[in-house]
Design an enzyme around this catalytic site. Structure first.
Site, PDB file in Angstrom:
ATOM      1  N   GLU A  14       0.809  -1.215   0.000  1.00  7.45           N
ATOM      2  CA  GLU A  14       0.000   0.000   0.000  1.00  7.45           C
ATOM      3  C   GLU A  14       0.847   1.272   0.000  1.00  7.45           C
ATOM      4  OE1 GLU A  14      -2.472  -1.104   3.389  1.00  7.45           O
ATOM      5  OE2 GLU A  14      -4.084  -1.592   1.990  1.00  7.45           O
ATOM      6  N   HIS A  48      -1.428   3.726   8.850  1.00  9.14           N
ATOM      7  CA  HIS A  48      -2.606   2.963   8.418  1.00  9.14           C
ATOM      8  C   HIS A  48      -2.711   1.719   9.277  1.00  9.14           C
ATOM      9  CE1 HIS A  48      -5.441   0.566   6.269  1.00  9.14           C
ATOM     10  NE2 HIS A  48      -4.518  -0.283   5.812  1.00  9.14           N
ATOM     11  N   HIS A  69      -5.713  -1.422  11.105  1.00  5.05           N
ATOM     12  CA  HIS A  69      -7.024  -2.057  11.105  1.00  5.05           C
ATOM     13  C   HIS A  69      -7.554  -2.106  12.537  1.00  5.05           C
ATOM     14  CE1 HIS A  69      -5.662  -4.419   7.241  1.00  5.05           C
ATOM     15  NE2 HIS A  69      -5.713  -3.095   7.065  1.00  5.05           N
ATOM     16  N   TYR A 125     -17.055  16.470  20.260  1.00  8.35           N
ATOM     17  CA  TYR A 125     -16.259  17.612  19.808  1.00  8.35           C
ATOM     18  C   TYR A 125     -14.842  17.233  19.381  1.00  8.35           C
ATOM     19  CZ  TYR A 125     -13.693  17.855  24.262  1.00  8.35           C
ATOM     20  OH  TYR A 125     -12.895  17.574  25.329  1.00  8.35           O
ATOM     21  N   HIS A 179     -12.171  -1.930   5.200  1.00  8.85           N
ATOM     22  CA  HIS A 179     -10.714  -2.047   5.279  1.00  8.85           C
ATOM     23  C   HIS A 179     -10.184  -1.648   6.653  1.00  8.85           C
ATOM     24  CE1 HIS A 179      -6.759  -1.446   2.808  1.00  8.85           C
ATOM     25  NE2 HIS A 179      -6.486  -1.799   4.058  1.00  8.85           N
ATOM     26  N   TYR A 193      -4.278  26.135  19.831  1.00  9.86           N
ATOM     27  CA  TYR A 193      -3.375  25.174  20.454  1.00  9.86           C
ATOM     28  C   TYR A 193      -2.226  24.837  19.516  1.00  9.86           C
ATOM     29  CZ  TYR A 193      -6.747  24.424  24.177  1.00  9.86           C
ATOM     30  OH  TYR A 193      -7.592  24.602  25.239  1.00  9.86           O
TER      31      TYR A 193
END
Length: 231
Positions: A78, A97, A99, A118, A160, A213
């Site tokens: 990927e 990335h 899972h 929020y 995914h 911030y």
């Protein structure tokens, strides 16, 4: 923003982050991948190497066009998804990335995360979008991911998992944790009738508050596609 180099320190940071994904319960086995941007390319985790076996020398240095340096392991299948983020999201220097369980459940149900809390605004957006489904490792998946990230620093990938970006690798990891936390919360509210959604003005107020911030002032710029050097 932190710019990384093809050196031992940066390679170790990539290793540590992939290991941390497992320790934090955001990933299992050889799934998931991590990268950092080096300016002229990226460092990305290799395919098929378990985190507990991963060493700095296993991390793959390659161009954003897909050309790895010689005598290296095969990069993550990927890698394109990472490279296209760096091309299309100026200022982003790390991609995670994974899972993670609740984010993956929502992704499999094809449910984006709305403004039900929020802290969703930590992505620089009004919700955590869902990228369209495409086969893992494909250009189609990368394109869908870039589209979903056009208004956010993180997204779910249909059927995914999730993807989080950052101005440094620690920020990307923290955002992946936050996405999983928000996914867990949303999943829980769906079991009791669904959440009450914050309206646009309420989320605008949160985004303004977040802008005071530190570097989070630049999150809105990145989420809207503006380049840092235009500030």
């Amino acid at each position: 923003m932190s710019l990384y180099s093809n050196n031992l320190e940066s390679r170790q940071a990539v290793v540590d982050t992939l290991v941390a994904l497992g320790v934090k319960g955001l990933n299992r086995g050889t799934s998931g991948n991590v990268s950092v941007f080096t300016g002229d390319g990226m460092l990305v985790t290799p395919t098929g190497v378990a985190p507990e076996q991963l060493l700095p020398e296993h991390i793959v240095y390659m161009s954003l066009d897909g050309d790895p340096a010689e005598d290296q392991l095969t990069p993550s299948s990927e890698w394109k998804m990472h490279a296209d983020v760096y091309v299309n999201k100026p200022g982003i220097t790390a991609v995670v990335h994974c899972h993670s369980p609740y984010a993956t459940m929502l992704a499999c149900a094809r449910k984006a995360i709305p403004a039900m809390h929020y802290m969703v605004a930590a992505t620089g957006s009004y919700g955590i979008p869902l990228a369209d489904y495409a086969t893992f490792g494909s250009q189609e998946l990368s394109d869908a991911n870039v589209e979903a990230l056009s208004t956010s620093l993180a997204c779910l990938l249909a059927n995914h998992g999730q993807l989080a970006t950052g101005f440094d690798i620690n920020g990307a990891l923290k955002l992946a944790e936050l996405v999983e936390e928000q996914a867990h919360c949303y999943w829980g509210t769906l079991a009791i009738g669904g959440p009450a959604i914050l309206d646009k003005k309420q989320m605008d107020d949160v985004l303004v508050a977040f802008a005071s911030y530190g570097q989070q002032a630049k999150r809105e710029d990145l989420a809207s596609g503006n380049k840092l050097n235009e500030d």
